[in-house]
Design a protein around this motif. Sequence first.
Motif, PDB file in Angstrom:
ATOM      1  N   PRO A   1       0.857  -0.774   0.119  1.00 15.37           N
ATOM      2  CA  PRO A   1       0.029  -0.408  -0.250  1.00 15.37           C
ATOM      3  C   PRO A   1       0.775   0.991  -0.421  1.00 15.37           C
ATOM      4  CG  PRO A   1      -0.009  -0.842   2.055  1.00 15.37           C
ATOM      5  CD  PRO A   1       0.986  -2.036   1.385  1.00 15.37           C
ATOM      6  N   THR A   2       0.507   2.386  -0.163  1.00 13.64           N
ATOM      7  CA  THR A   2       1.087   3.418  -0.563  1.00 13.64           C
ATOM      8  C   THR A   2       0.969   4.348   1.131  1.00 13.64           C
ATOM      9  OG1 THR A   2       0.295   3.930  -2.944  1.00 13.64           O
ATOM     10  CG2 THR A   2       1.447   5.959  -2.195  1.00 13.64           C
ATOM     11  N   MET A   3       1.632   4.329   1.379  1.00 13.05           N
ATOM     12  CA  MET A   3       1.681   4.838   3.185  1.00 13.05           C
ATOM     13  C   MET A   3       2.625   6.771   3.083  1.00 13.05           C
ATOM     14  SD  MET A   3       2.784   2.098   5.473  1.00 13.05           S
ATOM     15  CE  MET A   3       3.683   3.240   6.541  1.00 13.05           C
ATOM     16  N   LEU A   4       1.774   7.811   3.333  1.00 11.24           N
ATOM     17  CA  LEU A   4       2.269   8.804   3.382  1.00 11.24           C
ATOM     18  C   LEU A   4       1.789   9.379   4.487  1.00 11.24           C
ATOM     19  CD1 LEU A   4      -0.015  10.222   0.050  1.00 11.24           C
ATOM     20  CD2 LEU A   4       2.602   9.307   0.516  1.00 11.24           C
ATOM     21  N   SER A   5       2.644  10.277   5.061  1.00 16.65           N
ATOM     22  CA  SER A   5       2.504  10.696   6.661  1.00 16.65           C
ATOM     23  C   SER A   5       2.532  12.512   6.155  1.00 16.65           C
ATOM     24  CB  SER A   5       3.967  10.941   7.012  1.00 16.65           C
ATOM     25  OG  SER A   5       4.892  11.758   6.548  1.00 16.65           O
ATOM     26  N   LEU A   6       1.949  13.352   6.972  1.00 16.75           N
ATOM     27  CA  LEU A   6       1.705  14.603   6.602  1.00 16.75           C
ATOM     28  C   LEU A   6       1.743  15.732   8.009  1.00 16.75           C
ATOM     29  CD1 LEU A   6      -0.672  16.737   5.510  1.00 16.75           C
ATOM     30  CD2 LEU A   6      -2.293  15.799   6.610  1.00 16.75           C
ATOM     31  N   SER A   7       2.358  16.489   7.801  1.00 17.46           N
ATOM     32  CA  SER A   7       2.346  17.835   8.587  1.00 17.46           C
ATOM     33  C   SER A   7       1.942  18.358   8.447  1.00 17.46           C
ATOM     34  CB  SER A   7       3.385  17.643   9.499  1.00 17.46           C
ATOM     35  OG  SER A   7       4.244  18.232   8.187  1.00 17.46           O
ATOM     36  N   VAL A   8       0.749  19.377   9.645  1.00 19.68           N
ATOM     37  CA  VAL A   8       0.533  20.829   9.061  1.00 19.68           C
ATOM     38  C   VAL A   8       0.674  21.575  10.194  1.00 19.68           C
ATOM     39  CG1 VAL A   8      -1.405  22.679   8.641  1.00 19.68           C
ATOM     40  CG2 VAL A   8      -1.787  19.413   8.069  1.00 19.68           C
ATOM     41  N   THR A   9       1.867  22.856   9.561  1.00 18.24           N
ATOM     42  CA  THR A   9       2.892  24.218  10.403  1.00 18.24           C
ATOM     43  C   THR A   9       2.096  25.311  10.239  1.00 18.24           C
ATOM     44  OG1 THR A   9       4.030  22.887  10.839  1.00 18.24           O
ATOM     45  CG2 THR A   9       4.689  25.066  11.942  1.00 18.24           C
ATOM     46  N   GLY A  10       0.610  26.006  10.628  1.00 21.98           N
ATOM     47  CA  GLY A  10       0.455  27.221  10.392  1.00 21.98           C
ATOM     48  C   GLY A  10      -0.527  27.046   9.277  1.00 21.98           C
ATOM     49  N   ASN A  11      -0.198  27.496   7.769  1.00 23.02           N
ATOM     50  CA  ASN A  11      -0.440  26.887   6.682  1.00 23.02           C
ATOM     51  C   ASN A  11       0.028  25.968   5.693  1.00 23.02           C
ATOM     52  OD1 ASN A  11      -3.035  29.312   7.118  1.00 23.02           O
ATOM     53  ND2 ASN A  11      -2.091  31.437   5.665  1.00 23.02           N
ATOM     54  N   VAL A  12       1.467  25.560   6.289  1.00 23.32           N
ATOM     55  CA  VAL A  12       1.686  25.423   5.679  1.00 23.32           C
ATOM     56  C   VAL A  12       1.350  23.929   5.534  1.00 23.32           C
ATOM     57  CG1 VAL A  12       4.265  24.085   4.666  1.00 23.32           C
ATOM     58  CG2 VAL A  12       4.044  26.856   5.843  1.00 23.32           C
ATOM     59  N   PHE A  13       1.575  22.768   4.506  1.00 22.01           N
ATOM     60  CA  PHE A  13       1.171  21.990   4.820  1.00 22.01           C
ATOM     61  C   PHE A  13       2.113  20.783   3.935  1.00 22.01           C
ATOM     62  CE2 PHE A  13      -2.732  23.488   4.553  1.00 22.01           C
ATOM     63  CZ  PHE A  13      -3.819  22.715   4.643  1.00 22.01           C
ATOM     64  N   THR A  14       2.698  19.838   4.695  1.00 16.96           N
ATOM     65  CA  THR A  14       3.841  18.279   3.972  1.00 16.96           C
ATOM     66  C   THR A  14       3.796  17.071   4.530  1.00 16.96           C
ATOM     67  OG1 THR A  14       5.845  20.281   5.155  1.00 16.96           O
ATOM     68  CG2 THR A  14       6.460  18.209   4.361  1.00 16.96           C
ATOM     69  N   LEU A  15       3.566  17.103   2.805  1.00 12.24           N
ATOM     70  CA  LEU A  15       3.253  15.380   2.702  1.00 12.24           C
ATOM     71  C   LEU A  15       4.238  15.064   1.899  1.00 12.24           C
ATOM     72  CD1 LEU A  15       0.069  15.935   0.515  1.00 12.24           C
ATOM     73  CD2 LEU A  15      -0.252  14.055   2.770  1.00 12.24           C
ATOM     74  N   THR A  16       4.993  13.717   3.653  1.00 12.11           N
ATOM     75  CA  THR A  16       5.897  12.896   2.503  1.00 12.11           C
ATOM     76  C   THR A  16       5.558  11.377   1.963  1.00 12.11           C
ATOM     77  OG1 THR A  16       7.308  14.087   4.027  1.00 12.11           O
ATOM     78  CG2 THR A  16       8.249  11.697   3.651  1.00 12.11           C
TER      79      THR A  16
ATOM     80  N   ARG B   1      -8.131  19.545  13.534  1.00 13.21           N
ATOM     81  CA  ARG B   1      -8.101  18.088  12.296  1.00 13.21           C
ATOM     82  C   ARG B   1      -8.136  18.166  10.544  1.00 13.21           C
ATOM     83  NH1 ARG B   1      -6.137  14.486  14.005  1.00 13.21           N
ATOM     84  NH2 ARG B   1      -6.606  12.680  13.694  1.00 13.21           N
ATOM     85  N   VAL B   2      -7.274  18.078  10.597  1.00 15.39           N
ATOM     86  CA  VAL B   2      -6.993  17.827   9.046  1.00 15.39           C
ATOM     87  C   VAL B   2      -6.829  17.046   8.318  1.00 15.39           C
ATOM     88  CG1 VAL B   2      -5.391  18.741   7.050  1.00 15.39           C
ATOM     89  CG2 VAL B   2      -4.965  20.697   8.975  1.00 15.39           C
ATOM     90  N   VAL B   3      -7.527  16.360   7.130  1.00 10.97           N
ATOM     91  CA  VAL B   3      -7.049  14.972   6.203  1.00 10.97           C
ATOM     92  C   VAL B   3      -7.253  15.639   4.982  1.00 10.97           C
ATOM     93  CG1 VAL B   3      -8.998  13.395   6.114  1.00 10.97           C
ATOM     94  CG2 VAL B   3      -8.988  14.380   8.007  1.00 10.97           C
ATOM     95  N   VAL B   4      -6.776  14.764   4.857  1.00 13.93           N
ATOM     96  CA  VAL B   4      -6.382  15.029   3.315  1.00 13.93           C
ATOM     97  C   VAL B   4      -6.205  13.531   2.567  1.00 13.93           C
ATOM     98  CG1 VAL B   4      -4.527  15.036   1.990  1.00 13.93           C
ATOM     99  CG2 VAL B   4      -4.274  16.640   3.928  1.00 13.93           C
ATOM    100  N   ARG B   5      -6.857  13.537   2.034  1.00 12.16           N
ATOM    101  CA  ARG B   5      -7.454  12.594   0.356  1.00 12.16           C
ATOM    102  C   ARG B   5      -7.009  12.670  -0.179  1.00 12.16           C
ATOM    103  NH1 ARG B   5     -12.061  12.653   4.449  1.00 12.16           N
ATOM    104  NH2 ARG B   5     -12.922  11.338   5.243  1.00 12.16           N
ATOM    105  N   VAL B   6      -5.752  11.434  -1.291  1.00 12.19           N
ATOM    106  CA  VAL B   6      -5.221  11.375  -2.140  1.00 12.19           C
ATOM    107  C   VAL B   6      -5.538  10.473  -3.114  1.00 12.19           C
ATOM    108  CG1 VAL B   6      -2.210  10.693  -2.977  1.00 12.19           C
ATOM    109  CG2 VAL B   6      -3.348  11.945  -0.640  1.00 12.19           C
ATOM    110  N   TYR B   7      -5.995  10.601  -4.540  1.00 10.70           N
ATOM    111  CA  TYR B   7      -7.073  10.065  -5.460  1.00 10.70           C
ATOM    112  C   TYR B   7      -5.837   9.933  -6.362  1.00 10.70           C
ATOM    113  CZ  TYR B   7     -11.006  10.278  -2.455  1.00 10.70           C
ATOM    114  OH  TYR B   7     -11.997  10.940  -1.700  1.00 10.70           O
ATOM    115  N   GLU B   8      -5.696   8.681  -7.355  1.00 12.36           N
ATOM    116  CA  GLU B   8      -5.083   8.682  -8.292  1.00 12.36           C
ATOM    117  C   GLU B   8      -5.840   7.816  -9.318  1.00 12.36           C
ATOM    118  OE1 GLU B   8      -0.701   7.355  -9.843  1.00 12.36           O
ATOM    119  OE2 GLU B   8      -1.661   5.490  -8.337  1.00 12.36           O
ATOM    120  N   GLU B   9      -5.949   8.890 -10.526  1.00 11.82           N
ATOM    121  CA  GLU B   9      -7.289   8.721 -10.974  1.00 11.82           C
ATOM    122  C   GLU B   9      -8.663   8.045 -10.713  1.00 11.82           C
ATOM    123  OE1 GLU B   9      -5.650   6.003 -14.861  1.00 11.82           O
ATOM    124  OE2 GLU B   9      -4.176   7.560 -15.471  1.00 11.82           O
ATOM    125  N   GLU B  10      -9.350   8.650  -9.575  1.00 14.78           N
ATOM    126  CA  GLU B  10     -10.190   8.282  -9.071  1.00 14.78           C
ATOM    127  C   GLU B  10     -10.799   6.852  -7.824  1.00 14.78           C
ATOM    128  OE1 GLU B  10     -13.040  10.107  -9.368  1.00 14.78           O
ATOM    129  OE2 GLU B  10     -11.702  11.741 -11.369  1.00 14.78           O
TER     130      GLU B  10
END
Length: 160
Positions: free
Chosen positions: A49-64, A140-149
């Motif tokens: 599976p694809t594993m990503l991490s997210l951090s949000v500091t102020g208005n900056v969103f960082t996805l790894t 709380r921030v949620v980012v959903r990532v889709y690849e071609e739906e």
Amino acid sequence: MLRQLSSDTRGSTVLIGGVLLVGIVVIVAGVVGAAAFDVAESTPSPDHPTMLSLSVTGNVFTLTHEAGAPLHVSNIQLRVSIDGEELRHQPPVPFFSAAGFRPGPSGPFNTAADGTWTVGETAQFELAGTNAPTPTPGARVVVRVYEEETPVAVVRATVR
């Protein structure tokens, strides 16, 4: 004059029928096998599976990108929500300048990048004041990532 079939030719129809039946079975098996391989290639593998991490500091969103297959950024869609409310303007990756975001995202989300998001790469974007809702500390921030739906990952973070 009646002609009688000799015993030599009577078995040939059984032989021809058998050969035709085997040929049809081989063709059907080939078609089914090709379709199965096509489906297997287009289905995400639960083993990797694809594993990503997210951090949000102020208005900056960082996805790894932590693990999994490389992602083609031109096929990716992001859906960002803050405390359950979706952003007015979603990030149109890849981009350089877009409504609701500060220009020049970094990493694979930038149009100047190579277009492939691989393990270890970090992508970053920053919300502009024209986007809403605004992230506040503790939200709380949620980012959903889709690849071609197809859903690829859902990552969550708390704004720092």
